[in-house]
Write a protein that holds these residues in place. Structure first.
Motif, PDB file in Angstrom:
ATOM      1  N   ILE A 129       0.817  -1.216   0.000  1.00 30.55           N
ATOM      2  CA  ILE A 129       0.000   0.000   0.000  1.00 30.55           C
ATOM      3  C   ILE A 129       0.853   1.269   0.000  1.00 30.55           C
ATOM      4  O   ILE A 129       0.577   2.208  -0.743  1.00 30.55           O
ATOM      5  CB  ILE A 129      -0.982  -0.014   1.193  1.00 30.55           C
ATOM      6  N   MET A 130       1.896   1.308   0.816  1.00 31.06           N
ATOM      7  CA  MET A 130       2.682   2.537   0.955  1.00 31.06           C
ATOM      8  C   MET A 130       3.343   2.997  -0.349  1.00 31.06           C
ATOM      9  O   MET A 130       3.384   4.207  -0.590  1.00 31.06           O
ATOM     10  CB  MET A 130       3.724   2.371   2.062  1.00 31.06           C
ATOM     11  N   PRO A 131       3.850   2.107  -1.212  1.00 26.33           N
ATOM     12  CA  PRO A 131       4.379   2.617  -2.487  1.00 26.33           C
ATOM     13  C   PRO A 131       3.329   3.377  -3.294  1.00 26.33           C
ATOM     14  O   PRO A 131       3.642   4.413  -3.906  1.00 26.33           O
ATOM     15  CB  PRO A 131       4.841   1.351  -3.216  1.00 26.33           C
ATOM     16  N   LEU A 132       2.090   2.918  -3.268  1.00 27.20           N
ATOM     17  CA  LEU A 132       1.024   3.633  -3.976  1.00 27.20           C
ATOM     18  C   LEU A 132       0.758   4.993  -3.336  1.00 27.20           C
ATOM     19  O   LEU A 132       0.564   5.992  -4.045  1.00 27.20           O
ATOM     20  CB  LEU A 132      -0.248   2.791  -3.990  1.00 27.20           C
ATOM     21  N   VAL A 133       0.767   5.035  -2.017  1.00 26.29           N
ATOM     22  CA  VAL A 133       0.580   6.295  -1.306  1.00 26.29           C
ATOM     23  C   VAL A 133       1.715   7.264  -1.647  1.00 26.29           C
ATOM     24  O   VAL A 133       1.489   8.465  -1.855  1.00 26.29           O
ATOM     25  CB  VAL A 133       0.486   6.055   0.214  1.00 26.29           C
ATOM     26  N   LEU A 134       2.931   6.743  -1.722  1.00 24.50           N
ATOM     27  CA  LEU A 134       4.077   7.594  -2.053  1.00 24.50           C
ATOM     28  C   LEU A 134       3.993   8.123  -3.479  1.00 24.50           C
ATOM     29  O   LEU A 134       4.401   9.264  -3.743  1.00 24.50           O
ATOM     30  CB  LEU A 134       5.385   6.839  -1.815  1.00 24.50           C
ATOM     31  N   TYR A 135       3.479   7.333  -4.410  1.00 24.90           N
ATOM     32  CA  TYR A 135       3.268   7.828  -5.769  1.00 24.90           C
ATOM     33  C   TYR A 135       2.285   9.000  -5.767  1.00 24.90           C
ATOM     34  O   TYR A 135       2.498  10.010  -6.448  1.00 24.90           O
ATOM     35  CB  TYR A 135       2.757   6.719  -6.696  1.00 24.90           C
ATOM     36  N   ILE A 136       1.209   8.870  -5.003  1.00 27.53           N
ATOM     37  CA  ILE A 136       0.221   9.953  -4.917  1.00 27.53           C
ATOM     38  C   ILE A 136       0.838  11.188  -4.258  1.00 27.53           C
ATOM     39  O   ILE A 136       0.635  12.317  -4.718  1.00 27.53           O
ATOM     40  CB  ILE A 136      -1.035   9.471  -4.157  1.00 27.53           C
ATOM     41  N   LEU A 137       1.617  10.978  -3.205  1.00 27.67           N
ATOM     42  CA  LEU A 137       2.267  12.089  -2.513  1.00 27.67           C
ATOM     43  C   LEU A 137       3.257  12.803  -3.434  1.00 27.67           C
ATOM     44  O   LEU A 137       3.338  14.041  -3.424  1.00 27.67           O
ATOM     45  CB  LEU A 137       2.963  11.575  -1.263  1.00 27.67           C
ATOM     46  N   ALA A 138       3.984  12.049  -4.243  1.00 30.24           N
ATOM     47  CA  ALA A 138       4.913  12.662  -5.196  1.00 30.24           C
ATOM     48  C   ALA A 138       4.164  13.480  -6.238  1.00 30.24           C
ATOM     49  O   ALA A 138       4.608  14.563  -6.638  1.00 30.24           O
ATOM     50  CB  ALA A 138       5.761  11.588  -5.871  1.00 30.24           C
ATOM     51  N   PHE A 139       3.012  12.971  -6.679  1.00 32.50           N
ATOM     52  CA  PHE A 139       2.186  13.722  -7.631  1.00 32.50           C
ATOM     53  C   PHE A 139       1.733  15.042  -7.012  1.00 32.50           C
ATOM     54  O   PHE A 139       1.808  16.101  -7.663  1.00 32.50           O
ATOM     55  CB  PHE A 139       0.975  12.884  -8.049  1.00 32.50           C
ATOM     56  N   LEU A 140       1.288  14.997  -5.765  1.00 25.91           N
ATOM     57  CA  LEU A 140       0.853  16.213  -5.092  1.00 25.91           C
ATOM     58  C   LEU A 140       2.014  17.193  -4.896  1.00 25.91           C
ATOM     59  O   LEU A 140       1.844  18.411  -5.057  1.00 25.91           O
ATOM     60  CB  LEU A 140       0.205  15.878  -3.750  1.00 25.91           C
ATOM     61  N   ALA A 141       3.185  16.663  -4.579  1.00 31.93           N
ATOM     62  CA  ALA A 141       4.369  17.521  -4.433  1.00 31.93           C
ATOM     63  C   ALA A 141       4.715  18.189  -5.760  1.00 31.93           C
ATOM     64  O   ALA A 141       5.094  19.365  -5.793  1.00 31.93           O
ATOM     65  CB  ALA A 141       5.555  16.700  -3.927  1.00 31.93           C
ATOM     66  N   ARG A 142       4.568  17.459  -6.848  1.00 33.26           N
ATOM     67  CA  ARG A 142       4.848  18.043  -8.166  1.00 33.26           C
ATOM     68  C   ARG A 142       3.833  19.134  -8.498  1.00 33.26           C
ATOM     69  O   ARG A 142       4.185  20.160  -9.083  1.00 33.26           O
ATOM     70  CB  ARG A 142       4.841  16.954  -9.247  1.00 33.26           C
ATOM     71  N   MET A 143       2.577  18.934  -8.121  1.00 33.06           N
ATOM     72  CA  MET A 143       1.556  19.958  -8.360  1.00 33.06           C
ATOM     73  C   MET A 143       1.866  21.229  -7.562  1.00 33.06           C
ATOM     74  O   MET A 143       1.714  22.338  -8.070  1.00 33.06           O
ATOM     75  CB  MET A 143       0.163  19.436  -8.000  1.00 33.06           C
ATOM     76  N   VAL A 144       2.311  21.061  -6.330  1.00 31.76           N
ATOM     77  CA  VAL A 144       2.710  22.218  -5.523  1.00 31.76           C
ATOM     78  C   VAL A 144       3.908  22.912  -6.175  1.00 31.76           C
ATOM     79  O   VAL A 144       3.952  24.144  -6.260  1.00 31.76           O
ATOM     80  CB  VAL A 144       3.029  21.800  -4.072  1.00 31.76           C
TER      81      VAL A 144
END
Length: 161
Positions: A75-90
């Motif tokens: 689960i955590m790798p998927l969460v980290l992918y989403i977090l990286a996407f959000l960081a890129r949007m910021v």
């Protein structure tokens, strides 16, 4: 250069390591290996704590280990992918010139590079338990992870032109 050498270099300056890794080209396979290896190390680091919990509470160690494996390796790798996407949007909102791959690499590398401190945290949790030592190691890990991630993110946002 070996990954272990890059991890040591990250403690001196995360931005230089991220720039070096980005200079090797876009390699999603490498990013995936970094996140999976980091999450696997975090899972292994949890085992002493889980053993302590199982011994003190009488819970089944296998069940605790299975839940932690599911959480950290699947689960955590998927969460980290989403977090990286959000960081890129910021980063994009703030005018950064980075890429999605760079954002993923910065986050995944921060997880992997801070893993020695997570291993220490797991040992302290397993052998000493809760208290000031565990809190101190946790704060040190959090600071190192934040420094690696923010430093790597800033480097990757400035790297692309």
């Amino acid at each position: 250069m070996a990954v272990t050498t890059d991890i040591v270099a990250t403690y001196r300056g995360p931005a230089a390591v991220i720039r070096k890794l980005l200079g090797q080209g876009t390699r999603e396979d490498r990013a995936l290996i970094y996140v999976m290896a980091g999450c696997l190390i975090v899972f292994v680091a949890q085992l002493p704590r889980l053993s302590r919990v199982a011994h003190l509470t009488g819970q089944d160690f296998q069940m605790l280990m299975g839940g932690t494996l599911l959480a950290w390796v699947f689960i955590m790798p998927l969460v980290l992918y989403i977090l990286a996407f959000l960081a890129r949007m910021v980063g994009r909102l703030l005018g950064g010139q980075g890429t999605g791959y760079g954002a993923r690499l910065a986050l995944f590398w921060a997880v992997l590079a801070s893993s020695p401190l997570i291993l220490l945290h797991g040992l302290v949790a397993g052998f000493i338990g809760t208290g000031p030592a565990l809190t101190s190691v946790g704060v040190i890990w959090l600071c190192a992870f934040g420094w690696f991630w923010i430093g790597g993110s800033l480097a990757q946002e400035r790297a692309a032109a």
